[in-house]
Motif scaffolding. Structure first.
Motif, PDB file in Angstrom:
ATOM      1  N   PHE A  20       0.815  -1.220   0.000  1.00 60.58           N
ATOM      2  CA  PHE A  20       0.000   0.000   0.000  1.00 60.58           C
ATOM      3  C   PHE A  20       0.846   1.267   0.000  1.00 60.58           C
ATOM      4  O   PHE A  20       0.353   2.347  -0.287  1.00 60.58           O
ATOM      5  CB  PHE A  20      -0.944   0.002   1.212  1.00 60.58           C
ATOM      6  N   SER A  21       2.120   1.142   0.349  1.00 60.28           N
ATOM      7  CA  SER A  21       2.984   2.321   0.322  1.00 60.28           C
ATOM      8  C   SER A  21       3.531   2.595  -1.070  1.00 60.28           C
ATOM      9  O   SER A  21       4.023   3.687  -1.332  1.00 60.28           O
ATOM     10  CB  SER A  21       4.150   2.136   1.303  1.00 60.28           C
ATOM     11  N   CYS A  22       3.461   1.633  -1.972  1.00 60.57           N
ATOM     12  CA  CYS A  22       3.942   1.832  -3.334  1.00 60.57           C
ATOM     13  C   CYS A  22       2.940   2.670  -4.115  1.00 60.57           C
ATOM     14  O   CYS A  22       1.738   2.376  -4.117  1.00 60.57           O
ATOM     15  CB  CYS A  22       4.147   0.488  -4.032  1.00 60.57           C
ATOM     16  N   PRO A 228      -2.978  16.930   0.033  1.00 61.27           N
ATOM     17  CA  PRO A 228      -2.337  15.666   0.410  1.00 61.27           C
ATOM     18  C   PRO A 228      -3.132  14.468  -0.108  1.00 61.27           C
ATOM     19  O   PRO A 228      -4.359  14.535  -0.224  1.00 61.27           O
ATOM     20  CB  PRO A 228      -2.345  15.712   1.946  1.00 61.27           C
ATOM     21  N   ASN A 229      -2.441  13.388  -0.436  1.00 63.25           N
ATOM     22  CA  ASN A 229      -3.123  12.188  -0.905  1.00 63.25           C
ATOM     23  C   ASN A 229      -3.638  11.370   0.282  1.00 63.25           C
ATOM     24  O   ASN A 229      -3.450  11.725   1.450  1.00 63.25           O
ATOM     25  CB  ASN A 229      -2.207  11.358  -1.803  1.00 63.25           C
ATOM     26  N   ASN A 234      -4.384   9.425   5.868  1.00 65.28           N
ATOM     27  CA  ASN A 234      -4.527   8.265   6.746  1.00 65.28           C
ATOM     28  C   ASN A 234      -3.394   8.196   7.759  1.00 65.28           C
ATOM     29  O   ASN A 234      -3.596   7.828   8.916  1.00 65.28           O
ATOM     30  CB  ASN A 234      -4.563   6.976   5.919  1.00 65.28           C
ATOM     31  N   GLY A 235      -2.191   8.568   7.298  1.00 63.63           N
ATOM     32  CA  GLY A 235      -1.062   8.569   8.219  1.00 63.63           C
ATOM     33  C   GLY A 235      -1.244   9.578   9.331  1.00 63.63           C
ATOM     34  O   GLY A 235      -0.878   9.327  10.487  1.00 63.63           O
ATOM     35  N   THR A 242       3.168   5.561  14.080  1.00 62.58           N
ATOM     36  CA  THR A 242       3.192   4.486  13.091  1.00 62.58           C
ATOM     37  C   THR A 242       4.607   4.149  12.671  1.00 62.58           C
ATOM     38  O   THR A 242       4.980   2.980  12.567  1.00 62.58           O
ATOM     39  CB  THR A 242       2.364   4.888  11.854  1.00 62.58           C
ATOM     40  N   GLY A 243       5.411   5.173  12.413  1.00 61.98           N
ATOM     41  CA  GLY A 243       6.793   4.932  12.000  1.00 61.98           C
ATOM     42  C   GLY A 243       7.584   4.211  13.067  1.00 61.98           C
ATOM     43  O   GLY A 243       8.393   3.319  12.776  1.00 61.98           O
ATOM     44  N   VAL A 244       7.330   4.564  14.354  1.00 62.76           N
ATOM     45  CA  VAL A 244       8.019   3.894  15.460  1.00 62.76           C
ATOM     46  C   VAL A 244       7.610   2.439  15.522  1.00 62.76           C
ATOM     47  O   VAL A 244       8.438   1.537  15.734  1.00 62.76           O
ATOM     48  CB  VAL A 244       7.708   4.613  16.788  1.00 62.76           C
ATOM     49  N   LEU A 245       6.295   2.179  15.334  1.00 59.73           N
ATOM     50  CA  LEU A 245       5.788   0.807  15.377  1.00 59.73           C
ATOM     51  C   LEU A 245       6.418  -0.048  14.287  1.00 59.73           C
ATOM     52  O   LEU A 245       6.811  -1.199  14.528  1.00 59.73           O
ATOM     53  CB  LEU A 245       4.264   0.828  15.232  1.00 59.73           C
TER      54      LEU A 245
END
Length: 264
Positions: A20-22, A228-229, A234-235, A242-245
């Protein structure tokens, strides 16, 4: 076995995140259909119009410089020297602020309506009026406070001064160091005010035919907003943790892998 089971459960989760990040090519690449446009595209003849609050510098020249003096007011700015008690004066040309009615007060000619006129029309207006006093006058006009603002998902949002009085949407985005990967390239908003009336248009820069749009060239005080997309939205909703997780999960997988390797 329990380490292997945990690893088996974690890897699909990370693969889903990676998927989903692509970003698909259609959402990222600019000018995608440029090869399909006509080779000799229609020229964009957009020309800015003078607006209220524009600050104009107007210089009149002539073969006989003496005849142009009454039309060129000058001001002297005084600044104190740091190492001397004396003050220094610097002569600059008078600037003319367009009022809310689109008028300026010009020497000899008096009140003139310039608001709503293009730069070429203003030059012709001055040439016609000054020709009554000077033979073959040369008029130089410049907007001193021409600026555009770029907001949203760009690397360096802000307000940018434009010296050339002619800037494209892409040039403005480039001044802001381009869109981030989270910016929607197919829905860029341009807000413009003309004679007190605000208008807006949405531009898709992934399609090359936007270069023929009336919003390809920006006007003074235009605002460009990059939305923003969904990934960014969502982020933001999930939060900064989230990045830490993800980092902790990645570290956990590495540790488990090392343990399994050592046990074998």
């Amino acid at each position: 076995m329990k380490y292997f089971f945990l690893l088996k459960k974690t890897i699909p989760f990370l693969l889903v995140l990676l998927f989903f990040s692509c970003k698909p090519r259609a959402e990222v690449v600019y000018y995608q259909n440029i090869d399909g446009l006509a080779k000799a595209s229609q020229s964009n003849s957009y020309e800015i119009k003078i607006q209220p609050d524009d600050l104009l510098t107007i210089i009149v020249s002539a073969d006989d410089p003496e005849t142009a003096i009454p039309f060129n007011l000058s001001t002297v700015s005084v600044s104190s020297a740091s190492s001397m008690s004396a003050a220094r004066g610097q002569e600059t040309m008078q600037s003319y602020l367009v009022d809310s009615n689109g008028m300026i007060d010009f020497p000899v000619l008096g009140k003139l309506k310039v608001g709503g006129l293009t730069r070429s029309e203003v030059l012709q207006l001055f040439k016609d009026k000054i020709s009554k006093y000077i033979k073959n006058p040369i008029i130089n006009l410049r907007i001193m406070n021409f600026k555009v603002s770029v907001q949203g998902e760009v690397t360096l949002p802000g307000t940018y001064n434009v010296a050339s009085e002619r800037i494209t949407l892409i040039e403005a985005i480039s001044m802001a160091k381009d869109l981030t990967i989270y910016g929607k390239r197919d829905n860029i908003l341009v807000i413009r005010e003309v004679n007190g009336v605000k208008s807006y248009n949405r531009v898709d820069i992934t399609k090359a035919d936007f270069i023929n749009s009336p919003f390809y060239y920006l006007a003074q005080n235009d605002v460009v907003y990059v939305e923003p997309n969904k990934t960014r939205i969502n982020g933001a909703a999930v939060g900064a943790n989230t990045g830490v997780l993800i980092s902790i999960t990645s570290l956990l997988i590495t540790v488990i892998t090392l343990i399994i390797t050592a046990s074998n």
